[in-house]
Design a protein around this motif. Structure first.
Motif, PDB file in Angstrom:
ATOM      1  N   ASP A  36       0.869  -1.175   0.000  1.00  0.00           N
ATOM      2  CA  ASP A  36       0.000   0.000   0.000  1.00  0.00           C
ATOM      3  C   ASP A  36       0.910   1.230   0.000  1.00  0.00           C
ATOM      4  N   ILE A  37       1.144   1.773  -1.174  1.00  0.00           N
ATOM      5  CA  ILE A  37       2.060   2.909  -1.329  1.00  0.00           C
ATOM      6  C   ILE A  37       1.555   4.129  -0.561  1.00  0.00           C
ATOM      7  N   ARG A  38       0.262   4.371  -0.619  1.00  0.00           N
ATOM      8  CA  ARG A  38      -0.317   5.527   0.079  1.00  0.00           C
ATOM      9  C   ARG A  38      -0.003   5.456   1.571  1.00  0.00           C
ATOM     10  N   ALA A  39      -0.265   4.314   2.187  1.00  0.00           N
ATOM     11  CA  ALA A  39      -0.026   4.148   3.625  1.00  0.00           C
ATOM     12  C   ALA A  39       1.466   4.228   3.942  1.00  0.00           C
ATOM     13  N   THR A  40       2.291   3.652   3.088  1.00  0.00           N
ATOM     14  CA  THR A  40       3.735   3.657   3.326  1.00  0.00           C
ATOM     15  C   THR A  40       4.302   5.067   3.260  1.00  0.00           C
ATOM     16  N   LEU A  41       3.895   5.845   2.255  1.00  0.00           N
ATOM     17  CA  LEU A  41       4.392   7.212   2.130  1.00  0.00           C
ATOM     18  C   LEU A  41       3.903   8.091   3.275  1.00  0.00           C
ATOM     19  N   LYS A  42       2.685   7.838   3.734  1.00  0.00           N
ATOM     20  CA  LYS A  42       2.147   8.587   4.878  1.00  0.00           C
ATOM     21  C   LYS A  42       2.956   8.262   6.136  1.00  0.00           C
ATOM     22  N   GLU A  43       3.198   6.968   6.345  1.00  0.00           N
ATOM     23  CA  GLU A  43       3.926   6.535   7.544  1.00  0.00           C
ATOM     24  C   GLU A  43       5.390   6.968   7.524  1.00  0.00           C
ATOM     25  N   LYS A  44       6.069   6.774   6.408  1.00  0.00           N
ATOM     26  CA  LYS A  44       7.513   7.014   6.344  1.00  0.00           C
ATOM     27  C   LYS A  44       7.889   8.470   6.096  1.00  0.00           C
ATOM     28  N   LEU A  45       7.045   9.187   5.326  1.00  0.00           N
ATOM     29  CA  LEU A  45       7.386  10.556   4.937  1.00  0.00           C
ATOM     30  C   LEU A  45       6.399  11.612   5.432  1.00  0.00           C
ATOM     31  N   GLY A  46       5.251  11.157   5.925  1.00  0.00           N
ATOM     32  CA  GLY A  46       4.216  12.108   6.312  1.00  0.00           C
ATOM     33  C   GLY A  46       3.546  12.767   5.115  1.00  0.00           C
ATOM     34  N   GLU A  47       3.695  12.163   3.939  1.00  0.00           N
ATOM     35  CA  GLU A  47       3.174  12.729   2.689  1.00  0.00           C
ATOM     36  C   GLU A  47       1.851  12.065   2.305  1.00  0.00           C
ATOM     37  N   GLU A  48       0.959  12.871   1.741  1.00  0.00           N
ATOM     38  CA  GLU A  48      -0.300  12.369   1.186  1.00  0.00           C
ATOM     39  C   GLU A  48      -0.051  11.924  -0.251  1.00  0.00           C
TER      40      GLU A  48
END
Length: 138
Positions: A36-48
């Protein structure tokens, strides 16, 4: 150069992911990983980021056949199928084009395997497309 085959449908994102998984299973593929790229980017980078999933698909008999012919083929496995929300709000389903992918191995013994995987992926995309828009062709 195109390196994926695709379809675009209108529907609920999670429903399209579910339909893609089901169509892959019908064609003999298991999904070894679901990223889940969306969840991973949110978790790791704080990015939407848009809804975006990477499904690592593998057909064990075809993988075995390919690895028997070319042991280094494992670096190209599993074959990825991506499902993501487009800028227009539709859902794209794209599969790596195995004929393009295997072409880099420069091993003619892999051609028939790549063709078989490509035909199965085309059927997967057609099944997803038919489920969400029966009048449309993938």
């Amino acid at each position: 150069m195109e390196y994926t085959i695709q379809t675009v449908v209108t529907g609920d994102f999670d429903d399209v992911v579910e339909a893609t998984n089901a169509a892959l299973k019908d064609e003999g593929f298991g999904v070894l990983c679901d990223i889940d790229i969306r969840a991973t980017l949110k978790e790791k980078l704080g990015e939407e980021f848009r809804q975006y999933r990477i499904l690592g698909a593998c057909n064990p008999p075809l993988a075995y056949e390919g690895l028997t012919e070319e042991i280094e083929l494992g670096a190209l496995l599993p074959c990825n199928v991506i499902v993501y929300e487009t800028d227009d709000g539709d859902i794209a389903v794209r599969a790596v084009d195995p004929e393009q992918l295997v072409g880099i191995a420069d091993n003619d013994a892999l051609d028939s395997i790549a063709t078989e995987v490509a035909e199965r992926f085309h059927r997967v995309l057609a099944a997803v497309s038919d489920e969400f828009d029966p009048a449309r062709e993938a």
